[in-house]
Design a protein around this motif. Structure first.
Motif, PDB file in Angstrom:
ATOM      1  N   PRO A  61       0.810  -1.226   0.000  1.00 47.10           N
ATOM      2  CA  PRO A  61       0.000   0.000   0.000  1.00 47.10           C
ATOM      3  C   PRO A  61       0.842   1.275   0.000  1.00 47.10           C
ATOM      4  N   TYR A  62       1.992   1.252   0.682  1.00 48.86           N
ATOM      5  CA  TYR A  62       2.832   2.437   0.721  1.00 48.86           C
ATOM      6  C   TYR A  62       3.344   2.786  -0.679  1.00 48.86           C
ATOM      7  N   GLN A  63       3.768   1.781  -1.432  1.00 51.61           N
ATOM      8  CA  GLN A  63       4.246   2.041  -2.793  1.00 51.61           C
ATOM      9  C   GLN A  63       3.127   2.590  -3.669  1.00 51.61           C
ATOM     10  N   GLN A  64       1.934   2.054  -3.515  1.00 48.60           N
ATOM     11  CA  GLN A  64       0.807   2.550  -4.296  1.00 48.60           C
ATOM     12  C   GLN A  64       0.497   3.996  -3.933  1.00 48.60           C
ATOM     13  N   LEU A  65       0.520   4.309  -2.638  1.00 49.56           N
ATOM     14  CA  LEU A  65       0.290   5.689  -2.209  1.00 49.56           C
ATOM     15  C   LEU A  65       1.399   6.618  -2.707  1.00 49.56           C
ATOM     16  N   ALA A  66       2.632   6.126  -2.706  1.00 51.47           N
ATOM     17  CA  ALA A  66       3.745   6.937  -3.200  1.00 51.47           C
ATOM     18  C   ALA A  66       3.574   7.250  -4.688  1.00 51.47           C
ATOM     19  N   LYS A  67       3.099   6.279  -5.454  1.00 49.02           N
ATOM     20  CA  LYS A  67       2.835   6.523  -6.879  1.00 49.02           C
ATOM     21  C   LYS A  67       1.725   7.556  -7.049  1.00 49.02           C
ATOM     22  N   MET A  68       0.701   7.462  -6.201  1.00 51.04           N
ATOM     23  CA  MET A  68      -0.408   8.409  -6.295  1.00 51.04           C
ATOM     24  C   MET A  68       0.048   9.817  -5.905  1.00 51.04           C
ATOM     25  N   ALA A  69       0.990   9.916  -4.992  1.00 48.95           N
ATOM     26  CA  ALA A  69       1.444  11.220  -4.500  1.00 48.95           C
ATOM     27  C   ALA A  69       2.507  11.848  -5.385  1.00 48.95           C
ATOM     28  N   THR A  70       3.012  11.120  -6.356  1.00 51.19           N
ATOM     29  CA  THR A  70       4.077  11.628  -7.209  1.00 51.19           C
ATOM     30  C   THR A  70       3.578  12.777  -8.073  1.00 51.19           C
ATOM     31  N   PRO A  71       4.272  13.914  -8.048  1.00 47.05           N
ATOM     32  CA  PRO A  71       3.860  15.041  -8.885  1.00 47.05           C
ATOM     33  C   PRO A  71       4.206  14.807 -10.349  1.00 47.05           C
ATOM     34  N   ALA A  72       3.482  15.498 -11.229  1.00 44.42           N
ATOM     35  CA  ALA A  72       3.724  15.405 -12.676  1.00 44.42           C
ATOM     36  C   ALA A  72       4.398  16.691 -13.131  1.00 44.42           C
ATOM     37  N   TYR A  73       5.424  16.530 -13.963  1.00 44.20           N
ATOM     38  CA  TYR A  73       6.174  17.670 -14.487  1.00 44.20           C
ATOM     39  C   TYR A  73       6.078  17.705 -16.004  1.00 44.20           C
ATOM     40  N   ALA A  74       6.143  18.907 -16.563  1.00 41.93           N
ATOM     41  CA  ALA A  74       6.206  19.077 -18.013  1.00 41.93           C
ATOM     42  C   ALA A  74       7.632  18.765 -18.462  1.00 41.93           C
ATOM     43  N   GLU A  75       7.831  18.679 -19.754  1.00 39.30           N
ATOM     44  CA  GLU A  75       9.168  18.357 -20.273  1.00 39.30           C
ATOM     45  C   GLU A  75      10.190  19.438 -19.937  1.00 39.30           C
ATOM     46  N   ASP A  76       9.736  20.667 -19.752  1.00 41.01           N
ATOM     47  CA  ASP A  76      10.657  21.754 -19.401  1.00 41.01           C
ATOM     48  C   ASP A  76      10.903  21.841 -17.895  1.00 41.01           C
ATOM     49  N   GLY A  77      10.345  20.925 -17.129  1.00 35.79           N
ATOM     50  CA  GLY A  77      10.558  20.869 -15.689  1.00 35.79           C
ATOM     51  C   GLY A  77       9.521  21.605 -14.869  1.00 35.79           C
ATOM     52  N   GLU A  78       8.533  22.199 -15.522  1.00 35.55           N
ATOM     53  CA  GLU A  78       7.494  22.927 -14.816  1.00 35.55           C
ATOM     54  C   GLU A  78       6.531  21.946 -14.142  1.00 35.55           C
ATOM     55  N   LEU A  79       6.148  22.269 -12.927  1.00 33.05           N
ATOM     56  CA  LEU A  79       5.232  21.431 -12.164  1.00 33.05           C
ATOM     57  C   LEU A  79       3.824  21.557 -12.741  1.00 33.05           C
ATOM     58  N   LEU A  80       3.263  20.433 -13.186  1.00 30.08           N
ATOM     59  CA  LEU A  80       1.916  20.434 -13.747  1.00 30.08           C
ATOM     60  C   LEU A  80       0.872  20.046 -12.706  1.00 30.08           C
ATOM     61  N   ASP A  81       1.186  18.994 -11.953  1.00 29.25           N
ATOM     62  CA  ASP A  81       0.237  18.462 -10.974  1.00 29.25           C
ATOM     63  C   ASP A  81       1.008  18.062  -9.729  1.00 29.25           C
ATOM     64  N   GLY A  82       0.465  18.398  -8.570  1.00 33.62           N
ATOM     65  CA  GLY A  82       1.136  18.095  -7.313  1.00 33.62           C
ATOM     66  C   GLY A  82       0.927  16.682  -6.813  1.00 33.62           C
ATOM     67  N   GLY A  83       0.186  15.867  -7.558  1.00 34.54           N
ATOM     68  CA  GLY A  83      -0.110  14.507  -7.132  1.00 34.54           C
ATOM     69  C   GLY A  83      -1.527  14.400  -6.621  1.00 34.54           C
ATOM     70  N   PHE A  84      -1.910  13.200  -6.279  1.00 38.79           N
ATOM     71  CA  PHE A  84      -3.266  12.909  -5.824  1.00 38.79           C
ATOM     72  C   PHE A  84      -3.486  13.489  -4.435  1.00 38.79           C
ATOM     73  N   ASP A  85      -4.685  13.930  -4.162  1.00 36.08           N
ATOM     74  CA  ASP A  85      -5.025  14.450  -2.836  1.00 36.08           C
ATOM     75  C   ASP A  85      -5.158  13.271  -1.865  1.00 36.08           C
ATOM     76  N   MET A  86      -4.234  13.188  -0.918  1.00 40.23           N
ATOM     77  CA  MET A  86      -4.184  12.052   0.004  1.00 40.23           C
ATOM     78  C   MET A  86      -5.289  12.083   1.055  1.00 40.23           C
ATOM     79  N   SER A  87      -6.025  13.184   1.138  1.00 40.70           N
ATOM     80  CA  SER A  87      -7.077  13.267   2.150  1.00 40.70           C
ATOM     81  C   SER A  87      -8.426  12.774   1.637  1.00 40.70           C
TER      82      SER A  87
END
Length: 148
Positions: A61-87
């Motif tokens: 479960p921890y690995q699955q939560l870590a995957k869900m919490a991983t932020p998404a970045y654009a190719e230029d390194g800009e943060l697109l998404d901060g990850g899934f809302d853990m709450s």
């Protein structure tokens, strides 16, 4: 100012995952110190299996939560998404429940092996949820019939 929400979510997820990691480590340290060192005379091969089972019940479960919490970045390194809302609930909530139940079972199994039966809550709840889901597909399962 752009992506402030994503940055905030990324930081919240990092703190949340660090807290979960601390809880897991604390439960393992308590188990090893008490069960293996203090109560070493009653430590058997069954306890090794219990340690392996609880470790797997933490890791998956921890690995699955870590995957869900991983932020998404654009190719230029800009943060697109901060990850899934853990709450939120749903699968994320169920994964947290498995971790917390495992903490309880691991620490309390130091006192008595009967606490391992608490793990039956997980498949029982899964069966309950599945029955509600399957019942919706049965004829008349989700409809409310009038007496007329």
């Amino acid at each position: 100012m752009a992506n402030q929400g994503a940055k905030k979510r990324k930081e919240e997820n990092a703190r949340h995952m660090a807290r979960l990691r601390q809880i897991i480590i604390a439960c393992n340290v308590i188990y090893v110190l008490l069960r293996m060192l203090v109560f070493h005379s009653s430590f058997t091969w069954k306890h090794w299996i219990g340690l392996i089972v609880t470790s797997l019940a933490y890791v998956i479960p921890y690995q699955q939560l870590a995957k869900m919490a991983t932020p998404a970045y654009a190719e230029d390194g800009e943060l697109l998404d901060g990850g899934f809302d853990m709450s939120t609930g749903g699968v994320c909530g169920y994964l947290h429940d498995v971790i917390y139940i495992t903490c309880f079972v691991q620490v309390m199994s130091i006192v008595s092996g009967k606490f391992w039966y608490t793990y039956l809550v997980i498949p029982a709840f899964g069966a309950y949820q599945s029955f509600g889901f399957i019942k919706g597909f049965l004829p008349g399962g989700s409809e409310v019939r009038s007496p007329c």
